[in-house]
Design a protein around this motif. Structure first.
Motif, PDB file in Angstrom:
ATOM      1  N   ARG A  14       0.994  -1.142   0.167  1.00 49.12           N
ATOM      2  CA  ARG A  14       0.043   0.292   0.291  1.00 49.12           C
ATOM      3  C   ARG A  14       0.952   0.719  -0.160  1.00 49.12           C
ATOM      4  NH1 ARG A  14      -5.266  -1.346   3.880  1.00 49.12           N
ATOM      5  NH2 ARG A  14      -5.898  -2.182   3.113  1.00 49.12           N
ATOM      6  N   ASP A  15       1.578   1.157   0.570  1.00 55.45           N
ATOM      7  CA  ASP A  15       2.578   2.290   0.667  1.00 55.45           C
ATOM      8  C   ASP A  15       3.295   2.479  -0.870  1.00 55.45           C
ATOM      9  OD1 ASP A  15       2.644   3.058   4.246  1.00 55.45           O
ATOM     10  OD2 ASP A  15       3.466   0.669   3.501  1.00 55.45           O
ATOM     11  N   LEU A  16       3.782   1.336  -1.434  1.00 56.84           N
ATOM     12  CA  LEU A  16       4.923   2.591  -2.272  1.00 56.84           C
ATOM     13  C   LEU A  16       3.932   2.369  -3.633  1.00 56.84           C
ATOM     14  CD1 LEU A  16       7.113  -1.575  -2.671  1.00 56.84           C
ATOM     15  CD2 LEU A  16       7.819   0.678  -2.218  1.00 56.84           C
ATOM     16  N   ILE A  17       2.886   1.325  -3.252  1.00 52.96           N
ATOM     17  CA  ILE A  17       1.439   1.999  -4.499  1.00 52.96           C
ATOM     18  C   ILE A  17       0.869   3.431  -4.016  1.00 52.96           C
ATOM     19  CG2 ILE A  17      -0.964   1.637  -5.765  1.00 52.96           C
ATOM     20  CD1 ILE A  17      -0.523  -1.168  -5.037  1.00 52.96           C
ATOM     21  N   GLY A  18       0.951   3.642  -2.857  1.00 51.77           N
ATOM     22  CA  GLY A  18       0.563   5.070  -2.950  1.00 51.77           C
ATOM     23  C   GLY A  18       1.312   6.463  -3.229  1.00 51.77           C
ATOM     24  N   PHE A  19       2.455   5.991  -2.797  1.00 50.39           N
ATOM     25  CA  PHE A  19       3.878   6.838  -3.285  1.00 50.39           C
ATOM     26  C   PHE A  19       3.657   7.483  -4.565  1.00 50.39           C
ATOM     27  CE2 PHE A  19       8.027   7.515  -4.611  1.00 50.39           C
ATOM     28  CZ  PHE A  19       8.127   8.425  -4.017  1.00 50.39           C
ATOM     29  N   ALA A  20       3.034   6.162  -5.461  1.00 45.80           N
ATOM     30  CA  ALA A  20       3.417   6.046  -6.934  1.00 45.80           C
ATOM     31  C   ALA A  20       1.740   6.951  -7.236  1.00 45.80           C
ATOM     32  CB  ALA A  20       3.814   4.479  -7.514  1.00 45.80           C
ATOM     33  N   GLU A  21       0.641   6.607  -6.455  1.00 46.58           N
ATOM     34  CA  GLU A  21       0.054   7.237  -7.132  1.00 46.58           C
ATOM     35  C   GLU A  21       0.157   9.190  -6.996  1.00 46.58           C
ATOM     36  OE1 GLU A  21      -2.557   5.243  -4.505  1.00 46.58           O
ATOM     37  OE2 GLU A  21      -3.779   4.595  -7.059  1.00 46.58           O
ATOM     38  N   ASP A  22       0.310   9.224  -5.334  1.00 43.04           N
ATOM     39  CA  ASP A  22       1.007  10.853  -5.400  1.00 43.04           C
ATOM     40  C   ASP A  22       2.310  11.584  -6.463  1.00 43.04           C
ATOM     41  OD1 ASP A  22       1.337  13.142  -2.961  1.00 43.04           O
ATOM     42  OD2 ASP A  22       3.142  12.800  -3.410  1.00 43.04           O
ATOM     43  N   ILE A  23       2.537  10.826  -6.695  1.00 46.43           N
ATOM     44  CA  ILE A  23       4.056  11.273  -7.760  1.00 46.43           C
ATOM     45  C   ILE A  23       2.988  11.537  -8.587  1.00 46.43           C
ATOM     46  CG2 ILE A  23       6.561  10.843  -8.425  1.00 46.43           C
ATOM     47  CD1 ILE A  23       6.541  11.661  -6.155  1.00 46.43           C
ATOM     48  N   TYR A  24       2.849  10.380  -9.061  1.00 41.61           N
ATOM     49  CA  TYR A  24       2.217  10.193 -10.806  1.00 41.61           C
ATOM     50  C   TYR A  24       0.618  11.452 -10.438  1.00 41.61           C
ATOM     51  CZ  TYR A  24      -1.611   9.464 -14.475  1.00 41.61           C
ATOM     52  OH  TYR A  24      -2.715   8.971 -15.153  1.00 41.61           O
ATOM     53  N   ARG A  25       0.053  12.017  -9.708  1.00 50.02           N
ATOM     54  CA  ARG A  25      -0.889  13.330 -10.095  1.00 50.02           C
ATOM     55  C   ARG A  25       0.360  14.512  -9.316  1.00 50.02           C
ATOM     56  NH1 ARG A  25      -3.188   9.901  -6.198  1.00 50.02           N
ATOM     57  NH2 ARG A  25      -2.626  10.921  -3.995  1.00 50.02           N
ATOM     58  N   HIS A  26       1.184  14.290  -9.292  1.00 51.82           N
ATOM     59  CA  HIS A  26       1.949  15.978  -9.064  1.00 51.82           C
ATOM     60  C   HIS A  26       3.152  16.421  -9.938  1.00 51.82           C
ATOM     61  CE1 HIS A  26      -0.285  15.789  -5.297  1.00 51.82           C
ATOM     62  NE2 HIS A  26      -0.128  17.395  -5.402  1.00 51.82           N
ATOM     63  N   PRO A  27       3.389  15.454 -11.007  1.00 49.77           N
ATOM     64  CA  PRO A  27       4.083  15.971 -12.449  1.00 49.77           C
ATOM     65  C   PRO A  27       5.012  16.916 -11.637  1.00 49.77           C
ATOM     66  CG  PRO A  27       2.751  15.945 -13.198  1.00 49.77           C
ATOM     67  CD  PRO A  27       2.455  15.751 -12.077  1.00 49.77           C
ATOM     68  N   GLU A  28       6.614  17.002 -12.298  1.00 53.24           N
ATOM     69  CA  GLU A  28       7.952  18.185 -12.191  1.00 53.24           C
ATOM     70  C   GLU A  28       8.259  17.337 -13.816  1.00 53.24           C
ATOM     71  OE1 GLU A  28       8.337  19.489  -8.140  1.00 53.24           O
ATOM     72  OE2 GLU A  28       8.652  17.026  -8.252  1.00 53.24           O
ATOM     73  N   ALA A  29       8.827  18.944 -13.650  1.00 53.16           N
ATOM     74  CA  ALA A  29      10.408  19.177 -15.347  1.00 53.16           C
ATOM     75  C   ALA A  29      11.273  18.874 -14.712  1.00 53.16           C
ATOM     76  CB  ALA A  29       9.654  20.085 -16.272  1.00 53.16           C
TER      77      ALA A  29
END
Length: 433
Positions: A14-29
């Motif tokens: 859950r922590d790993l998937i949650g981390f990935a989902e959070d980064i997905y919602r906040h992309p950076e250049a």
């Protein structure tokens, strides 16, 4: 021990998937991934690991307690890709995680979870670091100038800048991963297929301004020069051999001003991809001749500014440690890379493959095309959890038993560059302006 490693990753699902989902919602250049880097840092420190940050502006590294033996670096990439049409693109920057770097980071962190277990560490005859790198995606010329003004030496690629800074000096073997970049039906694709490298240029076409209605004959139309060069480049394509995997890309960054004035300045950014440095250079010279010839025909001039590119990825078959790790994942399918496989895309991992062994695999779990608006993760097990297990197991097999597999990989590898030689190579390119 293999079961212990896989169960460690499973507990953090859950922590790993949650981390990935959070980064997905906040992309950076690229080189601006400050929030993403902070999230990586927090996760690693939550495992009890000490970190160093702001490496090449945004890079983050954590090192497991050091023991004698080879040093392995597990890599994740921080940046997104410019894709404004993606439903999760940042509204201001147009950047989206349409290449899967958000799940790749989670894979790296999942490996850190398993390998930070003291019982696992006791089996490792070597040391392991986890390195989140900036700017894998292409950085355009305008942003490079901005970055150079802020002290980034090699602003064209994150891994190139980290090599320049000496961040990889202690690394004996790098481990990389990505969602599938070539058509693969299996869950895992083991090894590194050869990939294109590329060279970039900023070409400024200089003409002469004049009134477009009153006296157009007194002007030299820079846009006409660029269009003529484009036509010549198009006609050259039939001379490109299939085995060279040549791809040409151009964008007009600046294309004239007032509509009633003959355009006197056009700026074109070009990229030449090919399978070898020799072919890249030969093709780049063809593009140069097209622009120079068109400028001569119209009475204009061109100015060329070389930009740092990526080196081609050197083919590497699947290491025995990687295959052994894949066989532990009974519910997933895999196949090994063949020497004839080829990836027409480019990655700055290619630069690393010229300096050290790079153990690589790719994985499934997504739909849509890379860099496209339809890219999305569809299976978190295949895109995060199972790859994290595979990465951790691969490190385990490389470093167990006096690191026999890692030492064999190091002994069999012939570097094409030393770090100093690589830095000189890039500096000669970007110094040619």
């Amino acid at each position: 021990m293999e079961t212990r490693i896989m169960e460690s990753v499973e507990r953090y699902r859950r922590d790993l998937i949650g981390f990935a989902e959070d980064i997905y919602r906040h992309p950076e250049a690229g080189f601006c991934e400050f929030r993403t880097a902070s999230k990586v840092k927090d996760f690693l420190e939550g495992l009890g690991l000490k970190t160093k940050s702001e490496l090449g502006r945004t890079g983050v590294r954590a090192v497991l307690p050091v023991s004698n033996g080879p040093h392995l670096t597990v890599i994740g990439e921080l940046d997104g890709i410019l894709c404004p049409s993606h439903p999760m693109a940042d509204k201001e920057t147009g950047v989206a995680h349409a290449c899967g770097h958000h799940v790749q980071l989670a894979v790296m962190l999942g490996a850190a979870v398993a390998l930070s277990d003291p019982a696992v560490q006791e089996c490792l005859d070597g040391s392991v670091s986890f390195l989140a790198t900036p700017a894998e995606e292409y950085v355009d010329a305008e942003k490079r100038r901005w970055l150079e003004a802020k002290g980034v030496g090699f602003a064209g690629t994150g891994k190139g800048e980290l090599i320049r800074l000496g961040i990889f000096d202690q690394t004996d073997i790098a481990l990389t991963t990505h969602v599938h970049m070539v058509p693969v039906e299996e869950d895992f694709y083991l090894g590194n297929p050869a990939c294109n490298g590329f060279s970039s240029e900023l070409i400024t076409v200089e003409g002469k301004a004049a009134h477009a209605a009153v006296a157009p004959w007194e002007g030299v139309n820079a846009l006409s020069i660029a269009n003529s060069a484009y036509n010549m480049i198009g006609l050259m394509r039939e001379t490109f051999r299939e085995e060279d995997h040549i791809r040409l890309h151009t964008l007009i960054r600046e294309g004239g001003g007032a509509l009633n004035c003959v355009p006197d300045r056009v700026v074109v950014e070009s990229k030449v991809r090919a399978a070898s440095l020799k072919t890249i250079e030969a093709t780049r010279e063809k593009v140069t001749r097209a622009f120079e010839g068109a400028a001569y025909a119209f009475g204009g001039r061109i100015h060329r500014e070389r930009l740092q590119g990526y080196l081609p990825v050197r083919y590497r078959p699947a290491d025995e440690a990687l295959k052994r790790a894949a066989r532990c994942l009974n519910d997933y399918t895999f196949r090994e890379v063949s020497q004839g496989d080829f990836n027409n895309a480019c990655t700055d991992v290619g630069d690393l493959t010229h300096l050290m062994p790079v153990v690589n695999f790719t994985y499934a779990g997504f739909r849509g095309g890379l860099h496209g608006e339809d890219f999305a993760i569809t299976d978190w097990d295949k895109a995060v959890v199972a790859p994290a297990k595979l990465m951790a197991l691969t490190v385990y097999y490389l470093l167990k038993d006096q690191a026999a597999q890692a030492r064999q990989a190091m002994e069999n590898f012939q570097p094409a560059f030393t770090r100093e030689g690589y830095v000189d190579f890039v500096q000669k390119i970007i110094g040619d302006r």
